[in-house]
Scaffold this active site. Sequence first.
Site, PDB file in Angstrom:
ATOM      1  N   LYS A  81     -19.759 -23.569  -6.163  1.00 16.37           N
ATOM      2  CA  LYS A  81     -19.472 -24.955  -5.775  1.00 16.37           C
ATOM      3  C   LYS A  81     -20.008 -25.209  -4.384  1.00 16.37           C
ATOM      4  O   LYS A  81     -19.774 -24.373  -3.504  1.00 16.37           O
ATOM      5  CB  LYS A  81     -17.951 -25.159  -5.804  1.00 16.37           C
ATOM      6  CG  LYS A  81     -17.494 -26.552  -5.369  1.00 16.37           C
ATOM      7  CD  LYS A  81     -15.982 -26.636  -5.341  1.00 16.37           C
ATOM      8  CE  LYS A  81     -15.545 -28.053  -4.970  1.00 16.37           C
ATOM      9  NZ  LYS A  81     -14.108 -28.209  -4.887  1.00 16.37           N
ATOM     10  N   LYS A  83     -17.663 -20.637  -2.870  1.00 13.35           N
ATOM     11  CA  LYS A  83     -17.444 -22.034  -2.502  1.00 13.35           C
ATOM     12  C   LYS A  83     -17.955 -22.227  -1.086  1.00 13.35           C
ATOM     13  O   LYS A  83     -17.496 -21.573  -0.155  1.00 13.35           O
ATOM     14  CB  LYS A  83     -15.960 -22.370  -2.596  1.00 13.35           C
ATOM     15  CG  LYS A  83     -15.643 -23.811  -2.209  1.00 13.35           C
ATOM     16  CD  LYS A  83     -14.165 -24.093  -2.370  1.00 13.35           C
ATOM     17  CE  LYS A  83     -13.832 -25.509  -1.959  1.00 13.35           C
ATOM     18  NZ  LYS A  83     -12.386 -25.783  -2.087  1.00 13.35           N
TER      19      LYS A  83
HETATM   20 ZN   LIG Z   1      -8.216 -26.464  -0.146  1.00 13.23          ZN
END
Ligand SMILES: [Zn+2]
Length: 371
Positions: free
Chosen positions: A296, A243
């Site tokens: 992501k 992420k």
């Molecule tokens: Zn968070």
Amino acid sequence: MAFPITRLRRLRRTAEIRNLVSETRLTPDAFVYPMFVCPGEGVRKEVRSMPGVFNLSVDEAVKEAQEVHSLGVPSVILFGLPDKKDEVATGAWADDGIVQQAARAMKREVPGLILMGDVCLCEYMSHGHCGIVKATPLAKSLGAAATDTLKSARVVVVQNEDEKARAIEKVASQMADYARRIEYEIDNDSSLELLARTSVSLAKAGIDIIAPSDMMDGRVAAIRRALDEAGLINTPILSYAAKFASGYYGPFREAADSAPQFGDRRSYQMDGANVREAMREIEADIEEGADMIMVKPALPYLDVIAAARDRFDLPLAAYQVSGEYAMIEAAAKNGWIERDRVMMESLVSIRRAGASIILTYYAKEAARVLA
Ligand SMILES: [Zn+2]
């Protein structure tokens, strides 16, 4: 064989032929629809920066979940907006937390729908960070602050009372700055316990898949251990393994009311420049027991998705985030692009890069186009 024997345009002649030779197929069963659940009843509040996306109270969220399911989308991922926030993210792990309530209601009303639970603390923390914040006063006693200030002060000759007052004010405010200076750190290890507690609470409430998004080191192992100890041995973990700290999360922070109150998330989310480090993050999560992995955001990181697909055999998800959605919506609203066309093109690109699961705010719309 070269031209004129080979003519690549032969297989592009009609829609039917193009469809026959299509290398990448999208179906609604690849989609996961993100939802934001808020307190109250009959609440359906549109997120300003994400047209068509709403903060929904539990009753409305159930209706939405029914619609999602009826369109052939198999799964939703739930985010919560608690009625109050604190320093230990109580709303994340409380038995009557907002996502726990929604999960129970959805399991009852839409039993066939797969419920994913986003596990993070930022929406529930008063400071908006994804872990426990440790504040270390760098200060300096008042005496030390005064000494430092006076040492660095220059002698000024004042002509009148006004100038004198201004000079005093300046020195005083410098002293106060010295004395108040605090360094904030998002504490990794103490956050793990809360993330594990949250995961167990969500699974007990009916969440089928636990999806930690906090990016603390060691959280997958901590969550796996806690789930197993609670007897939840069959609850899979989908880790937001790579992420990235991204500007594309802007609209989400409005939707989930989770903007950090100070600093940013670069000390725990990944640097967008790094693909090899992303592989290490994913590898670590797999070693700790992740059942599925996620990259992501999606569009600016398609190469990371492709690299992960190449290297790992676990089911791979990608999150088409709020900013990706908002950009398409905004451009379409201005008539600058064809919305449905760009929506499908972006989803196909994520699939082509190698993601078999796509978390997207377009899940419903794309399912309609594909129907
Ligand atoms: Zn968070």
